[in-house]
Structures are given as structure tokens and as C-alpha cells.
Design a protein around this motif. Sequence first.
Motif, PDB file in Angstrom:
ATOM      1  N   GLY A  91      18.405  -5.938  28.520  1.00 57.49           N
ATOM      2  CA  GLY A  91      18.126  -7.132  29.307  1.00 57.49           C
ATOM      3  C   GLY A  91      17.916  -6.836  30.782  1.00 57.49           C
ATOM      4  O   GLY A  91      17.730  -7.749  31.577  1.00 57.49           O
ATOM      5  N   HIS A  92      17.960  -5.562  31.149  1.00 62.52           N
ATOM      6  CA  HIS A  92      17.707  -5.180  32.537  1.00 62.52           C
ATOM      7  C   HIS A  92      16.204  -4.991  32.749  1.00 62.52           C
ATOM      8  O   HIS A  92      15.428  -4.952  31.803  1.00 62.52           O
ATOM      9  CB  HIS A  92      18.471  -3.905  32.888  1.00 62.52           C
ATOM     10  N   VAL A  93      15.796  -4.835  34.000  1.00 66.12           N
ATOM     11  CA  VAL A  93      14.390  -4.682  34.373  1.00 66.12           C
ATOM     12  C   VAL A  93      14.141  -3.207  34.690  1.00 66.12           C
ATOM     13  O   VAL A  93      14.929  -2.577  35.392  1.00 66.12           O
ATOM     14  CB  VAL A  93      14.066  -5.565  35.603  1.00 66.12           C
ATOM     15  N   PHE A  94      13.004  -2.677  34.193  1.00 64.58           N
ATOM     16  CA  PHE A  94      12.660  -1.273  34.396  1.00 64.58           C
ATOM     17  C   PHE A  94      11.269  -1.182  35.006  1.00 64.58           C
ATOM     18  O   PHE A  94      10.321  -1.766  34.498  1.00 64.58           O
ATOM     19  CB  PHE A  94      12.697  -0.520  33.054  1.00 64.58           C
ATOM     20  N   GLN A 136      11.486 -13.705  38.432  1.00 63.43           N
ATOM     21  CA  GLN A 136      12.862 -14.116  38.715  1.00 63.43           C
ATOM     22  C   GLN A 136      13.815 -13.222  37.937  1.00 63.43           C
ATOM     23  O   GLN A 136      13.617 -12.994  36.750  1.00 63.43           O
ATOM     24  CB  GLN A 136      13.070 -15.572  38.304  1.00 63.43           C
ATOM     25  N   VAL A 137      14.845 -12.745  38.594  1.00 62.07           N
ATOM     26  CA  VAL A 137      15.844 -11.892  37.960  1.00 62.07           C
ATOM     27  C   VAL A 137      17.143 -12.681  37.868  1.00 62.07           C
ATOM     28  O   VAL A 137      17.657 -13.156  38.880  1.00 62.07           O
ATOM     29  CB  VAL A 137      16.046 -10.597  38.769  1.00 62.07           C
ATOM     30  N   ALA A 138      17.653 -12.826  36.650  1.00 64.22           N
ATOM     31  CA  ALA A 138      18.890 -13.573  36.440  1.00 64.22           C
ATOM     32  C   ALA A 138      20.080 -12.822  37.033  1.00 64.22           C
ATOM     33  O   ALA A 138      20.050 -11.587  37.170  1.00 64.22           O
ATOM     34  CB  ALA A 138      19.116 -13.797  34.948  1.00 64.22           C
ATOM     35  N   VAL A 195      18.711   2.209  41.356  1.00 65.77           N
ATOM     36  CA  VAL A 195      18.869   0.770  41.145  1.00 65.77           C
ATOM     37  C   VAL A 195      18.439   0.047  42.414  1.00 65.77           C
ATOM     38  O   VAL A 195      18.828   0.436  43.516  1.00 65.77           O
ATOM     39  CB  VAL A 195      20.336   0.429  40.792  1.00 65.77           C
ATOM     40  N   LEU A 196      17.624  -0.996  42.247  1.00 70.42           N
ATOM     41  CA  LEU A 196      17.178  -1.827  43.362  1.00 70.42           C
ATOM     42  C   LEU A 196      17.840  -3.194  43.291  1.00 70.42           C
ATOM     43  O   LEU A 196      18.263  -3.625  42.221  1.00 70.42           O
ATOM     44  CB  LEU A 196      15.661  -2.045  43.311  1.00 70.42           C
ATOM     45  N   THR A 197      17.869  -3.871  44.406  1.00 70.35           N
ATOM     46  CA  THR A 197      18.298  -5.268  44.413  1.00 70.35           C
ATOM     47  C   THR A 197      17.086  -6.116  44.020  1.00 70.35           C
ATOM     48  O   THR A 197      15.942  -5.658  44.142  1.00 70.35           O
ATOM     49  CB  THR A 197      18.778  -5.699  45.811  1.00 70.35           C
ATOM     50  N   PRO A 198      17.298  -7.348  43.567  1.00 70.51           N
ATOM     51  CA  PRO A 198      16.154  -8.217  43.284  1.00 70.51           C
ATOM     52  C   PRO A 198      15.245  -8.424  44.502  1.00 70.51           C
ATOM     53  O   PRO A 198      14.026  -8.509  44.362  1.00 70.51           O
ATOM     54  CB  PRO A 198      16.810  -9.526  42.840  1.00 70.51           C
ATOM     55  N   ALA A 199      15.819  -8.466  45.693  1.00 74.75           N
ATOM     56  CA  ALA A 199      15.013  -8.621  46.908  1.00 74.75           C
ATOM     57  C   ALA A 199      14.136  -7.390  47.142  1.00 74.75           C
ATOM     58  O   ALA A 199      12.968  -7.517  47.509  1.00 74.75           O
ATOM     59  CB  ALA A 199      15.918  -8.864  48.114  1.00 74.75           C
ATOM     60  N   GLN A 200      14.686  -6.197  46.929  1.00 75.86           N
ATOM     61  CA  GLN A 200      13.899  -4.973  47.072  1.00 75.86           C
ATOM     62  C   GLN A 200      12.773  -4.937  46.046  1.00 75.86           C
ATOM     63  O   GLN A 200      11.662  -4.506  46.345  1.00 75.86           O
ATOM     64  CB  GLN A 200      14.786  -3.744  46.933  1.00 75.86           C
ATOM     65  N   MET A 201      13.049  -5.410  44.822  1.00 71.92           N
ATOM     66  CA  MET A 201      12.018  -5.452  43.799  1.00 71.92           C
ATOM     67  C   MET A 201      10.881  -6.378  44.218  1.00 71.92           C
ATOM     68  O   MET A 201       9.706  -6.044  44.058  1.00 71.92           O
ATOM     69  CB  MET A 201      12.597  -5.924  42.462  1.00 71.92           C
ATOM     70  N   ALA A 202      11.211  -7.530  44.784  1.00 71.35           N
ATOM     71  CA  ALA A 202      10.184  -8.467  45.235  1.00 71.35           C
ATOM     72  C   ALA A 202       9.308  -7.839  46.314  1.00 71.35           C
ATOM     73  O   ALA A 202       8.081  -7.996  46.299  1.00 71.35           O
ATOM     74  CB  ALA A 202      10.832  -9.748  45.752  1.00 71.35           C
ATOM     75  N   LEU A 203       9.916  -7.107  47.240  1.00 70.73           N
ATOM     76  CA  LEU A 203       9.148  -6.433  48.289  1.00 70.73           C
ATOM     77  C   LEU A 203       8.284  -5.329  47.695  1.00 70.73           C
ATOM     78  O   LEU A 203       7.123  -5.164  48.085  1.00 70.73           O
ATOM     79  CB  LEU A 203      10.087  -5.860  49.344  1.00 70.73           C
ATOM     80  N   LEU A 204       8.834  -4.571  46.753  1.00 70.46           N
ATOM     81  CA  LEU A 204       8.074  -3.508  46.106  1.00 70.46           C
ATOM     82  C   LEU A 204       6.828  -4.054  45.429  1.00 70.46           C
ATOM     83  O   LEU A 204       5.732  -3.515  45.587  1.00 70.46           O
ATOM     84  CB  LEU A 204       8.957  -2.792  45.071  1.00 70.46           C
TER      85      LEU A 204
END
Length: 117
Positions: free
Chosen positions: A41-44, A3-5, A87-96
Motif C-alpha cells: 500500500g506504499h508508493v514506489f 493524494q497520499v493517505a 523515503v520521501l515525504t508526500p510534500a517532497q513527492m509532489a515537488l518531484l
Amino acid sequence: MIQVAAGTRVYLACRPVSMRYGFDGLAAQVAPILGVDPFSGHVFIFRSKRADYLKILYYDGSGLCLFAKRLERGRFVWPPIVDGGMVLTPAQMALLIEAIDWRRTVAPEAPRTPVAV
């Protein structure tokens, strides 16, 4: 599922990195590759040369978190290998993470309401 805040950005390193890196090694790669503070606090997200293994680094305020996934078959879909990142969206990250081609996924258009003339 991660989950990404709200307000958290998801950074993707385009060049492969060594998957021998752990917390400190990946944190040391964030600033030169992506130009961001690893403790922001970002995701890498980083990938291996074969693109079948990825690691996600995240600072939650009290320490670094590391998530890893290796595919038994296939490869993760990645942008062209260039310096820097994107930079990706949280939805793109979930698909990745699910090894789905996130580059071709688009949100459906809103339904059009008929206009009376």
C-alpha cells in the motif's frame, strides 16, 4: 496531483530502471531494490536513465495503479545513483512530480515570539 493517505510511505528508487517495465515488471523490482512488499500500500517511484520520465507504482487494495510522467524539457531532480532507495515525504513527492528541486526545499521556521525580560 496524487493524494497520499496518512501512514503511507513514499519510496524512491535511486538507480534508474527500464521504462519498458509495466505493472508486473516494476512490482518485481520493488523487493530487491527497496526491500519492501510491492503490495504493502506504499508508493514506489522509479525513473528512466535520462531522468526525463518517471513511473509511480501503488497498490490500492484491489489492484496495482501505475502513474507515468514524461517531461518535454528538463529532468526530474534525483538523488545520487546508488543502490537501494530512500523515503520521501508526500510534500517532497509532489515537488518531484512537478520537476522542482525537492532537495533544497525546507519548511520555514516557526515565527519567534518575543520574550519579555
